[in-house]
Design an enzyme around this catalytic site. Structure first.
Site, PDB file in Angstrom:
ATOM      1  N   SER A 149       0.836  -1.188   0.000  1.00 56.50           N
ATOM      2  CA  SER A 149       0.000   0.000   0.000  1.00 56.50           C
ATOM      3  C   SER A 149       0.881   1.252   0.000  1.00 56.50           C
ATOM      4  O   SER A 149       1.737   1.394  -0.865  1.00 56.50           O
ATOM      5  CB  SER A 149      -0.915  -0.067   1.230  1.00 56.50           C
TER       6      SER A 149
ATOM      7  N   ASP B 159      -8.504  -4.054  -6.646  1.00 58.57           N
ATOM      8  CA  ASP B 159      -8.045  -3.452  -5.390  1.00 58.57           C
ATOM      9  C   ASP B 159      -8.793  -2.135  -5.186  1.00 58.57           C
ATOM     10  O   ASP B 159      -8.769  -1.261  -6.049  1.00 58.57           O
ATOM     11  CB  ASP B 159      -6.544  -3.196  -5.459  1.00 58.57           C
TER      12      ASP B 159
ATOM     13  N   HIS C 272      -7.417  -5.661  -1.021  1.00 61.38           N
ATOM     14  CA  HIS C 272      -6.280  -4.750  -1.052  1.00 61.38           C
ATOM     15  C   HIS C 272      -4.988  -5.510  -0.821  1.00 61.38           C
ATOM     16  O   HIS C 272      -4.785  -6.099   0.241  1.00 61.38           O
ATOM     17  CB  HIS C 272      -6.476  -3.687   0.019  1.00 61.38           C
TER      18      HIS C 272
END
Length: 509
Positions: free
Chosen positions: A225, A451, A479
């Site tokens: 991320s 995602d 994610h």
């Protein structure tokens, strides 16, 4: 399975099968040196030698882990000035000799998530094979968690900030959003000099100091991320020190804040539709009709909450702002979809308690009303420094229709999120810019097709920008991809970390 922390890359604070793979390039294993040797080679600026050459004092901190503190300059342009202390944790491998491959440093996302907590979940975060060959290291970036933290708001002020109306209908509500953003900025500045130096480029310099004092000539790193942005900026500044970098759930560094917000709006809309389709195909779904009709029911709930919050246990209320976080949080992982269905069922019946619990989980709010960390506020301090492209009220207002066209559910919420940095009291470091990390060893970028928080197009963009980037595609929901259920992805990432073998061009799982 422990998920990476939600990516919180926007000013609104939303931000983390089968396969055919063949080995690609085979770079040499990242060499393991001694801390003193590595430090002497790395500290090209004599003023930084003391930081690169520091000896860490490790102490047992339970569960087989050992902890220490790393000292870094607050401002690398003034290394003889103030310093900051970073929390670091390590799980040692039992491997020796050629079987020991050095350290793998972790960052779970944010900005604002704790790398220390993430490393303590090493059994879920990394496979047994990787843990057998690498020391697992986590650190809380500057301003975050157990490191010297930015304390921008007290708990009651955080409650007020998160519960505020995120989709203003009139000038008074716009001014309220501005006031809350200004209050946050003032609080961060009042926290100290560090407020002007929590940008990601500076955090990447800390990462290089950590690499050196760990005794690694090259950095091995798993960033998820927002951690992909940290890893990309590391590679851009220190390309010759790149060992094996895995950037999973990638952020495209070339995007402006508005482009990031718009991308997330579309990403969460896609993820919501995936959830709705799954919900409608199962039993006990609180939604009905086709996908469009069911998504419309969710939007209608958000609209009702804008006018009248729902009562929840403990005398609290579920506002529209908190409902957005409650809706977004389960979209990070399909394993959380049943909880969203239960929460929506209760909300349609007039009880906001379950949705409020999801919002609290997103923000790390404890049952006693305190917050386990400062992630809900430090994210803004980092983001507002990283990109010098703040928007005016008029620019945000004009962007709302375009956002809503791309994302009828999340568009206005994320468009108005761009207002937080409009009058940030600390100057930004610079505009968004592409990175190529020329001269770096091969870097593995992993992207998930649906995602919600880091859209697949961002992984494509980062892999294309990096001179040595290689994209691995995971066709799935949720994610990030590594250690979230795909054996194909896990095997490909492990081959890269352990042997330096990249998946073939165009590989998909």
């Amino acid at each position: 399975m422990r998920r990476p922390a939600p990516v919180l890359v926007t000013a609104a604070a939303l931000l983390l099968g089968g396969c055919s793979l063949l080995p690609g390039g085979e770079p040499e294993p990242a060499p393991v040196g001694t801390a003193s040797t590595v430090a002497s080679e790395a500290a090209s600026d004599p003023a930084l030698a003391a930081f690169y050459g520091q000896d860490l004092e490790w102490a047992d901190c339970g569960g087989g882990f050992e902890c220490t503190r790393l000292t870094v300059p607050v401002d690398y342009a003034d290394p003889y000035g103030a310093t900051a202390s970073l929390a670091v944790v390590r799980l040692r491998t039992g491997a020796t000799g050629d079987d020991r491959l050095g350290s793998v440093v972790l960052n779970p996302g944010g900005p604002g998530a704790s790398g220390v907590e993430y490393a303590r979940a090493a059994q879920d975060v990394l496979t047994e094979d990787v843990r057998a060959h690498f020391d697992v290291v986590g650190f809380d970036p500057r301003g975050v968690g157990g490191s010297d933290p930015l304390q921008c708001l007290d708990d009651d002020e955080v409650d007020e900030f998160l519960a505020a109306d995120p989709t203003p209908d009139d000038d008074a509500e716009v001014r309220r959003l501005q006031e809350l953003g200004a209050q946050l900025g003032r609080g961060c500045v009042a926290s100290g000099e560090l407020a002007g130096h929590v940008d990601t480029r500076t955090a990447a310099k800390d990462l290089d100091v950590l690499r050196a004092v760990l005794g690694d000539e090259k950095l091995t790193y798993l960033g998820k991320s927002y951690g992909t942005y940290l890893g990309a900026l590391y590679a851009e500044q220190f390309p010759q020190r790149v060992g094996r970098l895995v950037l999973d759930g990638a952020i495209d560094p070339s995007l402006s804040s508005e482009e990031v917000n718009a991308g997330q709006a579309a990403g969460f809309e896609l993820a919501l539709r995936s959830y709705v389709q799954d919900c409608l195909a199962g039993d006990d779904c609180p939604l009905s009709g086709g996908t469009d009709a069911a998504v419309g029911q969710v939007r209608a709930l958000l609209a009702r909450l804008d006018a009248e919050p729902l009562r929840a246990a403990g005398g609290r209320e579920l506002t529209q702002g908190l409902a957005y976080y409650a809706l977004a949080y389960p979209l990070y992982a399909p394993s959380l979809w049943p909880r969203l269905s239960e929460a929506l069922t209760d909300a349609f019946r007039g009880d906001g308690t379950a949705m409020l619990a999801l919002a609290d989980a997103y923000a790390s709010r404890r049952a006693d009303g305190g917050y386990a960390n400062n992630s809900s506020t430090v994210i803004h301090a980092v983001n507002c420094l990283d990109r010098a492209d703040e928007q005016t009220v008029q620019q945000v207002r004009e962007s709302v229709p375009e956002f809503e066209a791309a994302s009828p559910t999340f568009g206005a919420f994320l468009a108005w999120g761009g207002l937080t940095c409009a009058e940030w009291p600390v100057p930004a470091v610079g505009p968004a810019a592409a990175v190529d990390a020329a001269g770096a060893a091969p870097i593995l970028v992993v992207g998930t097709t649906r995602d919600p928080a880091t859209p697949y197009a961002w992984a494509q963009g980062l892999a294309e920008q990096l001179d040595s980037g290689r994209l691995l595609t995971y066709d799935g929901d949720g994610h990030t991809a590594y250690r979230t259920g795909s054996a194909c992805v896990d095997e490909a990432v492990d081959e890269y970390l352990l042997a330096g073998e990249l998946p073939e061009e165009g590989a998909r799982c």
